[in-house]
Enzyme design. Structure first.
Site, PDB file in Angstrom:
ATOM      1  N   ASP A   1       0.851  -1.184   0.000  1.00  0.00           N
ATOM      2  CA  ASP A   1       0.000   0.000   0.000  1.00  0.00           C
ATOM      3  C   ASP A   1       0.890   1.239   0.000  1.00  0.00           C
ATOM      4  OD1 ASP A   1      -2.302  -1.504   0.183  1.00  0.00           O
ATOM      5  OD2 ASP A   1      -2.297  -1.503   2.368  1.00  0.00           O
TER       6      ASP A   1
ATOM      7  N   ASP B   1      -4.445  -3.511   5.128  1.00  0.00           N
ATOM      8  CA  ASP B   1      -5.000  -3.152   6.437  1.00  0.00           C
ATOM      9  C   ASP B   1      -6.515  -3.183   6.479  1.00  0.00           C
ATOM     10  OD1 ASP B   1      -5.602  -0.952   4.918  1.00  0.00           O
ATOM     11  OD2 ASP B   1      -4.313   0.441   6.020  1.00  0.00           O
TER      12      ASP B   1
END
Length: 874
Positions: free
Chosen positions: A331, A589
């Site tokens: 990410d 996440d």
């Protein structure tokens, strides 16, 4: 978000006293004594116990023959089985201690990865540990959360929960606030249950049961996170250990029968015990007793080290896989960047004021900041709350009646808030998605897009907001719900800054040097992602960045930056790299990251921003959300595998050399020196089982631990690294020639020791003394050479050309092992136990033989390294 009063702290304390704490009894840990007994299921241990039993038989028979006259020989025969037993117990003790520590580590892992939930207390939304939830608490949950307790829903916004662990149904359940009296408790859609996963939407519920009184508590269905996963290396070692054991058992039978025949059946009552001791020595020589124990200790030490470095490993096996990672799909926000969002610019469309823009962004928001400045929620939403003084926005006069949660496919979040008789629909999200839904920007779209491009070109994230006013709203009217995000009025957008972490650029550079390809997968604007990727060094060519909507799955391997990506596309990216044969690590996440985390070889969840579902799906939790921590983990994985290989090479060196020495000693040297050695009925094996046990287990122990904690000097993060092959780059060849050369030296100086003893008046009177003279030389040469071989394995160039301080711990470990040998051969009581010549100080020739063999072995290694250094890779 609407505010609920919730419990006061005093009421919460009273509720906890009355209804109990919110935790389930953990699975009872296996007691240490049972772990110890379980070690005896190993085939290696069983064979050693059998060897000990047979040694006892030999000792008893010898005692009966000598009328229990405890002379030197009988003492040795009685000590030998006890030494074997001591070795078995020591090895089993180390194994059980390691497993006991693993249990504690699993328990510690739960405390390190504590789950938190959001609860209303004293009128404020705060974050507390799940264990602190009490009956009566009002809890807020949204996508990615795990329901912390059983309760009744007070408010739902498209809430869906996965309850398969209770019902067996894999389809998420749509939740409502309406009860159904005819339904069973598990079918009540207005109830939520502890352990259920929130896969979509949000909701508020009041806790009715906690801990063992929840549905999951009643059926005692506890989840045990301490699953044992064996790495490929550990699986190989289990197979190798079994192979060594069965091979040793087969040789035991063959050697016993052949040696009995060679000694002669005419005196079978005496010769069978000699043959049996020789066969036992062979079994002990073949089996590398410390094989699994040493490797597990090394893995455990690495896990402890990584935990201190903010990388929490769920399974020991992850360490090895980390070392072989070739692709990192990461990410951007919070992993490569600091995740410290701040609104740095804004654009108000037409007559929209900053106050209007700020109010809309605060109302369409699920984060909260308490009076004492405790922040709860997504960092982006917290930044929106912090942008303007909320006390001036009159937020309390608005009441939320509906929410359509943000998801990574729509890239929008929608709420309906009521003020007086008006219902205001507020939508925030990606500007490129939101603009086409607005009806007041037709002539200004190009100008707005130019402004957005300018922000993206500076590496800023942009978030747009729009609204419309309704005078009638019914959330049960599906047609109206479907039209909520259409015909909106564009208010403007804000630009948020989230600068890259300082250490991310260095970590990316380290990846590239290590032939690890970093890939950015983000939901952000393509230009924003491109700017950050270029700054960090992920992206070098513009044509290596692509939008998820334009992605051609056949060309996935050509790209390094993927923007505006859906969960399905992220999964496809991971799958493509895996199908191409690469070892892939993925960071995530969110709840939608779970499929990609599971698919990857190493799933890394962010410990700070990661939701519970993502943590459950991961193998590794990065407690500081830092990309550099993953890179550190890869380096530690490479070091661990390299250390394991060095320890294994050393173990196999002594196993191979010891086996060759025992076999040739029995069938060749035994026949050569038969006349001298069989005086008074003594045997002629080169080593006793106790000597081999000392070499195979205790002597390797010090260097093994030293290797585990010694920082390596190899440039581990330069070039590719593979954990598929146990031995490569000449290592297999080196193991063979070193083992054979060490066998030759051991047998040579054993023979020279015997010849010296035969010609020495003090020793020639006893076959036993003659054998011990040779055995002492061979024992020291094999053991000390193996101890010093740990140093050989540290560098490819000659040791004389290296700084000893670089490997001081391995030097200390090796010298400690040699000290063990010196104590055994020079201290009489120990020498008696381990069957070495007792008055060695009176025989300097034997001492010179012993040290000479070690010097020759190390010298040959130095010569080979010097030749390779001068003539290349031969």
């Amino acid at each position: 978000m609407n505010s609920w009063t919730g419990l006061s702290e005093q009421a919460a304390i009273k509720s906890r006293q009355e209804h109990g704490a919110n935790f389930l009894p953990e699975k009872k840990a296996t007691p240490f004594w049972l772990l110890f007994l379980q070690q005896f299921k190993s085939l290696v241990v069983i064979l050693l116990l059998l060897a000990s039993l047979l040694s006892f038989v030999v000792a008893i028979v010898s005692g009966l023959r000598s009328n229990w006259n405890f002379n030197h020989d009988l003492i040795i025969e009685w000590v030998q089985p006890f030494i074997i037993l001591l070795t078995v117990f020591a090895n089993s003790l180390i194994g059980s201690i390691q497993e006991f520590k693993a249990q504690k580590s699993a328990s510690a892992l739960k405390s390190l990865t504590k789950s938190f939930t959001r609860v209303f207390r004293n009128g404020e939304l705060i974050s507390i540990n799940v264990s602190e939830v009490v009956v009566g608490d009002i809890i807020f949950v949204d996508a990615g959360d795990i329901i912390p307790a059983d309760g009744k829903l007070l408010q739902v916004n498209n809430l869906r929960c996965l309850e398969s662990f209770l019902t067996g149904e894999s389809t998420p359940v749509d939740k409502t606030i309406d009860s159904n009296e005819k339904a069973t408790i598990l079918e009540q859609t207005n109830l939520v249950f502890s352990g259920a996963q929130v896969v979509y939407g949000s909701g508020v519920f009041q806790v009715e049961a906690v801990g063992i009184k929840t549905q999951v508590g009643k059926i005692a269905k506890t989840v045990d996170d301490s699953v044992t996963k064996l790495s490929p290396l550990q699986q190989k070692l289990e197979k190798i250990g079994k192979w060594f054991s069965w091979f040793g058992l087969g040789l035991f039978a063959v050697v016993f029968l052949v040696q009995t025949a060679l000694l002669g059946f005419d005196n079978f009552t005496n010769n069978w015990s000699i043959a049996l001791i020789g066969a036992i020595a062979l079994v002990v020589a073949i089996i590398p007793e410390g094989l699994v124990t040493f490797i597990n200790v090394i893995f455990a030490l690495s896990v402890q080290k990584l935990t201190k470095q903010k990388a929490i490993i769920k399974y020991l096996s992850v360490i090895e896989t980390l070392g072989s990672v070739q692709i990192i799909c990461t990410d951007k926000t919070g992993t490569l960047t600091q995740n410290q969002m701040k609104v740095v610019d804004h654009f108000c469309f037409n007559s929209t004021t900053q106050t209007d823009l700020a109010r809309a962004l605060c109302l369409c928001n699920n984060a909260s900041i308490s009076k004492d400045a405790n922040k709860t929620g997504d960092p982006t939403e917290i930044a929106l709350l912090e942008w303007k003084d909320r006390s001036q926005l009159d937020l309390k006069t608005y009441y939320r009646v509906y929410e359509k949660a943000f998801d990574s496919i729509r890239k929008l979040m929608t709420v309906v808030v009521q003020k007086d008789n008006r219902f205001i629909v507020i939508v925030k999200g990606a500007p490129d998605v939101l603009l086409p839904l607005c009806n007041n920007v037709q002539n200004e779209v190009k100008n707005i897009e130019n402004l957005l491009d300018q922000s993206a070109g500076q590496g800023l994230r942009t978030l747009a907001v729009a609204l419309k006013v309704l005078y009638k709203f019914d959330q049960n009217d599906q047609k109206q719900i479907d039209e909520l995000e259409n015909n909106l009025e564009f208010l403007g957008f804000v630009s948020l800054q989230d600068p890259p972490r300082k250490e991310s650029k260095e970590a990316i550079l380290a990846c590239k040097k290590a032939n690890i390809t970093p890939i950015m997968i983000t939901g952000d604007h393509l230009k924003t992602a491109t700017v950050i990727a270029k700054e960090l060094g992920i992206l070098t060519l513009d044509n290596q960045a692509v939008l998820g909507s334009e992605l051609d799955e056949k060309k996935i391997l050509d790209y390094r930056v993927f923007a505006r990506v859906t969960p399905q596309q992220k999964l496809a990216i991971v799958s493509a790299w895996k199908e191409a044969g690469f070892t892939v690590s993925v960071t995530g996440d969110g709840v939608n990251d779970a499929p990609a985390l599971i698919k990857s070889d190493v799933g890394c969840c962010m410990g700070i921003t990661g939701v519970d579902i993502a943590k459950d799906a991961s193998d590794l939790i990065i407690s500081d959300d830092n990309f550099a921590t993953i890179v550190n983990g890869i380096e530690e994985g490479r070091k661990t595998f390299l250390t394991c290989k060095r320890v294994l090479l050393n173990l196999f060196l002594t196993s191979i050399a010891g086996t060759v020495v025992v076999l040739l000693g029995l069938f060749i040297l035994g026949q050569v020196f038969k006349t001298n050695l069989l005086q008074q009925g003594h045997d002629f094996q080169v080593f006793s089982p106790t000597q081999l046990l000392i070499i195979n287990l205790f002597v390797h122990g010090f260097p093994a631990v030293a290797l585990a904690v010694q920082p390596v000097k190899e440039k581990l993060m330069v070039g590719s690294f593979s954990t598929k092959n146990l031995f490569y780059n000449r290592q297999g060849f080196d193991l063979i020639w070193q083992s054979l050369f060490l066998s030759f030296l051991t047998l040579l100086f054993y023979s020279l020791g015997i010849i010296y003893a035969i010609n020495n008046r003090d020793l020639q009177t006893s076959g036993d003394l003659i054998n011990r003279a040779g055995s002492t030389c061979g024992f020291f040469i094999l053991g000390a050479s193996a101890a010093l071989n740990s140093l050989n394995l540290m560098v490819d160039k000659p040791l004389l050309m290296t700084n000893p301080w670089f490997f001081k711990l391995v030097w200390i470990g090796s010298l400690a092992s040699i000290l063990v040998f010196l104590l055994i051969i020079f201290i009489n009581p120990l020498g008696l136990v381990f069957n070495v010549l007792q008055d060695l100080t009176n025989h300097p020739v034997l001492i010179s033989y012993s040290f000479g063999g070690v010097i020759l072995y190390m010298g040959m290694n130095e010569v080979v390294k010097l030749i390779r250094l001068g003539y290349g890779n031969i």
